[in-house]
Design a protein around this motif. Structure first.
Motif, PDB file in Angstrom:
ATOM      1  N   UNK A   5       0.843  -1.204   0.000  1.00 38.63           N
ATOM      2  CA  UNK A   5       0.000   0.000   0.000  1.00 38.63           C
ATOM      3  C   UNK A   5       0.877   1.252   0.000  1.00 38.63           C
ATOM      4  N   UNK A   6       1.915   1.239   0.848  1.00 36.49           N
ATOM      5  CA  UNK A   6       2.814   2.391   0.899  1.00 36.49           C
ATOM      6  C   UNK A   6       3.520   2.599  -0.433  1.00 36.49           C
ATOM      7  N   UNK A   7       3.915   1.499  -1.071  1.00 32.59           N
ATOM      8  CA  UNK A   7       4.573   1.602  -2.373  1.00 32.59           C
ATOM      9  C   UNK A   7       3.655   2.269  -3.385  1.00 32.59           C
ATOM     10  N   UNK A   8       2.369   1.876  -3.393  1.00 31.70           N
ATOM     11  CA  UNK A   8       1.415   2.480  -4.326  1.00 31.70           C
ATOM     12  C   UNK A   8       1.272   3.979  -4.077  1.00 31.70           C
ATOM     13  N   UNK A   9       1.152   4.363  -2.803  1.00 29.70           N
ATOM     14  CA  UNK A   9       1.025   5.792  -2.481  1.00 29.70           C
ATOM     15  C   UNK A   9       2.313   6.549  -2.807  1.00 29.70           C
ATOM     16  N   UNK A  10       3.455   5.904  -2.597  1.00 27.86           N
ATOM     17  CA  UNK A  10       4.730   6.554  -2.886  1.00 27.86           C
ATOM     18  C   UNK A  10       4.877   6.830  -4.376  1.00 27.86           C
ATOM     19  N   UNK A  11       4.516   5.854  -5.199  1.00 27.87           N
ATOM     20  CA  UNK A  11       4.594   6.032  -6.650  1.00 27.87           C
ATOM     21  C   UNK A  11       3.634   7.125  -7.102  1.00 27.87           C
ATOM     22  N   UNK A 111       9.984  -2.016   4.844  1.00 30.22           N
ATOM     23  CA  UNK A 111       8.846  -2.304   5.729  1.00 30.22           C
ATOM     24  C   UNK A 111       8.840  -1.362   6.930  1.00 30.22           C
ATOM     25  N   UNK A 112      10.020  -1.065   7.455  1.00 26.85           N
ATOM     26  CA  UNK A 112      10.117  -0.140   8.587  1.00 26.85           C
ATOM     27  C   UNK A 112       9.675   1.256   8.167  1.00 26.85           C
ATOM     28  N   UNK A 113      10.110   1.672   6.962  1.00 23.99           N
ATOM     29  CA  UNK A 113       9.687   2.976   6.443  1.00 23.99           C
ATOM     30  C   UNK A 113       8.175   3.021   6.285  1.00 23.99           C
ATOM     31  N   UNK A 114       7.597   1.912   5.820  1.00 22.88           N
ATOM     32  CA  UNK A 114       6.143   1.850   5.653  1.00 22.88           C
ATOM     33  C   UNK A 114       5.432   1.993   6.996  1.00 22.88           C
ATOM     34  N   UNK A 115       5.990   1.381   8.037  1.00 24.62           N
ATOM     35  CA  UNK A 115       5.400   1.499   9.372  1.00 24.62           C
ATOM     36  C   UNK A 115       5.496   2.940   9.865  1.00 24.62           C
ATOM     37  N   UNK A 116       6.643   3.587   9.624  1.00 22.59           N
ATOM     38  CA  UNK A 116       6.804   4.994  10.007  1.00 22.59           C
ATOM     39  C   UNK A 116       5.782   5.860   9.275  1.00 22.59           C
ATOM     40  N   UNK A 117       5.577   5.559   7.989  1.00 21.67           N
ATOM     41  CA  UNK A 117       4.570   6.295   7.207  1.00 21.67           C
ATOM     42  C   UNK A 117       3.184   6.150   7.832  1.00 21.67           C
ATOM     43  N   UNK A 118       2.807   4.927   8.178  1.00 22.20           N
ATOM     44  CA  UNK A 118       1.488   4.693   8.771  1.00 22.20           C
ATOM     45  C   UNK A 118       1.347   5.416  10.099  1.00 22.20           C
ATOM     46  N   UNK A 119       2.386   5.389  10.912  1.00 16.85           N
ATOM     47  CA  UNK A 119       2.348   6.108  12.192  1.00 16.85           C
ATOM     48  C   UNK A 119       2.165   7.601  11.939  1.00 16.85           C
ATOM     49  N   UNK A 120       2.873   8.127  10.922  1.00 17.96           N
ATOM     50  CA  UNK A 120       2.721   9.539  10.571  1.00 17.96           C
ATOM     51  C   UNK A 120       1.310   9.875  10.140  1.00 17.96           C
ATOM     52  N   UNK A 334       8.370   1.062 -11.364  1.00 18.36           N
ATOM     53  CA  UNK A 334       8.654  -0.089 -10.533  1.00 18.36           C
ATOM     54  C   UNK A 334       9.544   0.308  -9.369  1.00 18.36           C
ATOM     55  N   UNK A 335       9.086   0.032  -8.156  1.00 19.22           N
ATOM     56  CA  UNK A 335       9.948   0.208  -6.989  1.00 19.22           C
ATOM     57  C   UNK A 335      10.629  -1.127  -6.744  1.00 19.22           C
ATOM     58  N   UNK A 336      11.915  -1.162  -6.841  1.00 24.89           N
ATOM     59  CA  UNK A 336      12.613  -2.437  -6.778  1.00 24.89           C
ATOM     60  C   UNK A 336      13.739  -2.383  -5.759  1.00 24.89           C
ATOM     61  N   UNK A 337      14.302  -3.545  -5.512  1.00 26.27           N
ATOM     62  CA  UNK A 337      15.398  -3.661  -4.572  1.00 26.27           C
ATOM     63  C   UNK A 337      16.722  -3.636  -5.310  1.00 26.27           C
TER      64      UNK A 337
END
Length: 612
Positions: A5-11, A111-120, A334-337
């Motif tokens: 979900x965070x990836x979709x919003x980030x893009x 994943x940690x960044x995504x959690x920080x985003x959700x907390x924000x 594409x958000x990739x590693x």
């Protein structure tokens, strides 16, 4: 799920920012030539786009955004004589692990960044929602109904003039800095006091009721939600500020529409008279009769302008088209590693019953004594039982015919299996999009066999290859693809008419480019056939390797792709001792070209005594 979900919003946030900046730069010109109505609706559409980051998948990616590791194992294979039930490393892995000892631990950084985003998001909403309800309760506590009958009659006349039902309650409260509407289901119109002249009161009430009729409070709520979801994006902050200004300018234009310059001047005077607090505290979930100094200057210029402005239908359609184009751009992003985030592990394959090195990122599977298949994520932090139970009592199990293939990631888990591996019965695929909480079982029509590989290049785009022996070391293989997340599958072309042997690895970088790796047979290998047109045609892929590897047989394993970057492991097999380890081919263009780079294999070669 959260990472996806965070990836979709980030893009969506990144691509839509291009249009936000363009619109902000054009604002002075647009304000002079077009009515505020059309810029208002452009901001509405942009806001909705930011709220709903749904992107349609495409076969190739136009933009690559490199982010930390996304946990994925791409391992399609036929289970051989499975002596072990849990995926675990072998001694051959240790040198390679030394090369990538900096691999991201679970949970991943993304994943940690995504959690920080959700907390924000939650903190942002909590701040504004609590502030809204606290403010509302405070002004209600000190409010009272309109007491002056002449004032009440004037207010009623404005309601009738604008066709507004009496459901909007008008109150006075000394706690409001300026006239404003507060609330959604039961809106309240607050005045700081009743001591306004008839003209000023008329314009105040008309202004606020125009907001009410146009449902500007809902737009304000939409802006607040988008602001929370994209709190990390400074361009969205600018969007919210400019959209709030346009809301007021559009309201002003509606109030003075087709009116004389004298009427417009009286309206400006009413605004100035209502400025009890020149810089009121911004309340996201309310209308404000006035604003800051710059905003008021823009509003007065717009109100007093008698210049006829253009109809903005063409402008609106142009921006809607651009928003749609950006949606396509986001879908092709594409958000990739990075390559360094791919973590080595061990899976078991049917190459003479020997374990071979493949790649994972902390995800694995296991088969219990009763045949129940379980899947683990994040290095075992999350383990779930699947609905799949393999029949270990069948005598075919001991012959290595218990066909299944796995693709395990936090966004998509797929298990392809043949319930009757000793027969050419229809192939099934189990799909989970929520880390094993729910599963769906689909039949892949036309797919038969007990050599199975499966993988996904996006949440919706995936591939599956089924194969079966036709005797004397030969096999027929069939390629299938899905574009709806695994619900339906369509057979695409295969190279059986030019090469038909047992597979050792399969992988696709996108819907068009795919690879089939075969067990060495007449030559030492690696034997790889590839397609660039979704299976319509296949050709042999030749990659030059150093002479030092000529003494070994070579089996290509399943290639791994992270955006445009790919790794193609090649198992080295000593005719006397069996598999000794792997070397890697690398691609930076989605698999169109591959190279061997010895600098990535120095520790491996040293450990196994392979001289340069």
């Amino acid at each position: 799920m959260l990472s996806s979900v965070f990836k979709d919003y980030l893009i969506t946030s990144a691509t839509t920012s291009l249009l936000i900046v363009s619109l902000l730069l054009l604002t002075p010109l647009l304000r002079k030539r077009y009515t505020a109505k059309w810029t208002y609706w452009i901001w509405v559409i942009l806001t909705i786009r930011l709220l709903l980051p749904f992107n349609f998948p495409f076969s190739s990616n136009l933009i690559e955004i490199q982010l930390p590791e996304r946990q994925t194992i791409n391992s399609g294979f036929q289970e051989g004589t499975l002596k072990e039930t849990q995926v675990k490393p072998t001694i051959a892995d240790q040198p390679i692990q030394a090369v990538v000892e900096s691999a991201i631990e679970s949970p991943s950084l993304f994943s940690i960044i995504a959690i920080v985003w959700l907390i924000g998001v939650m903190l942002f909403l909590l701040y504004h929602v609590v502030g809204y309800y606290t403010f509302r309760q405070q002004v209600l506590r000190w409010s009272r109904p309109i007491e002056n009958k002449r004032t009440a009659a004037l207010i009623k006349n404005v309601f009738v003039q604008l066709g507004v039902p009496p459901s909007v309650t008008v109150l006075t409260s000394e706690k409001v800095p300026n006239p404003m509407i507060v609330g959604f289901r039961k809106p309240l119109l607050f005045l700081p006091h009743e001591k306004y002249s008839r003209d000023v009161l008329y314009f105040i009430i008309k202004h606020e009721l125009v907001h009410y009729k146009r449902h500007d409070m809902m737009f304000k709520l939409l802006l607040l939600t988008v602001h929370a979801l994209h709190w990390f994006n400074p361009f969205v902050w600018l969007l919210v500020r400019e959209a709030s200004r346009v809301i007021e300018i559009y309201c002003d234009e509606t109030v003075v529409s087709k009116q004389s310059l004298y009427y417009r001047k009286k309206y400006c005077e009413a605004i100035l008279s209502a400025m009890q607090s020149p810089n009121p505290k911004f309340l996201a979930l309310s209308t404000n009769f006035i604003g800051g100094k710059n905003a008021m200057k823009q509003r007065f210029m717009s109100i007093l302008s008698m210049k006829k402005k253009r109809n903005g239908v063409g402008l609106f359609c142009t921006f809607v088209l651009l928003i749609g184009t950006l949606g396509v751009l986001a879908a092709c992003t594409n958000i990739s590693n990075g390559k360094e985030a791919i973590k080595p592990g061990t899976i078991y394959s049917s190459i003479d019953g020997d374990p071979i090195v493949a790649y994972d990122a902390g995800n694995s599977y296991s088969i219990n004594a009763d045949g129940t298949v379980s899947v683990s994520y994040r290095n075992g932090a999350v383990t779930v039982k699947t609905p799949l139970k393999l029949d270990k009592t069948r005598e075919t199990w001991d012959r290595g015919i218990s066909a299944s293939g796995f693709f395990i990631s936090e966004d998509k888990t797929a298990i392809v299996y043949n319930p009757q591996p000793d027969k050419l019965s229809p192939v099934h695929v189990l799909i989970s999009d929520d880390m094993g909480k729910t599963w769906n079982d689909y039949i892949i029509q036309g797919a038969k066999g007990n050599e199975l590989f499966i993988g996904f290049t996006s949440k919706n785009e995936g591939w599956m290859v089924s194969g079966h022996s036709r005797g004397v070391g030969s096999a027929l293989n069939y390629v299938f693809q899905t574009s709806d997340g695994g619900k339906t599958w369509e057979e695409v072309g295969n190279p059986n008419d030019i090469y038909s042997e047992h597979l050792t690895g399969v992988g696709f970088s996108n819907r068009d480019i795919g690879f089939l790796g075969y067990r060495y047979f007449m030559d030492d290998g690696p034997v790889i056939y590839w397609t660039k047109d979704q299976g319509k045609s296949w050709g042999k892929l030749s990659v030059p390797l150093p002479e030092k590897f000529s003494q070994y047989k070579k089996d290509p394993l399943s290639p791994i792709f992270n955006g445009k970057e790919g790794i193609f492991p090649i198992a080295l097999i000593d005719p006397e001792t069996g598999v000794i380890g792997t070397i890697d081919l690398y691609s930076k263009d989605g698999g169109l070209t591959w190279v061997y780079d010895e600098k990535y294999d120095k520790l491996f070669n040293k450990a196994f005594g392979i001289a340069y």
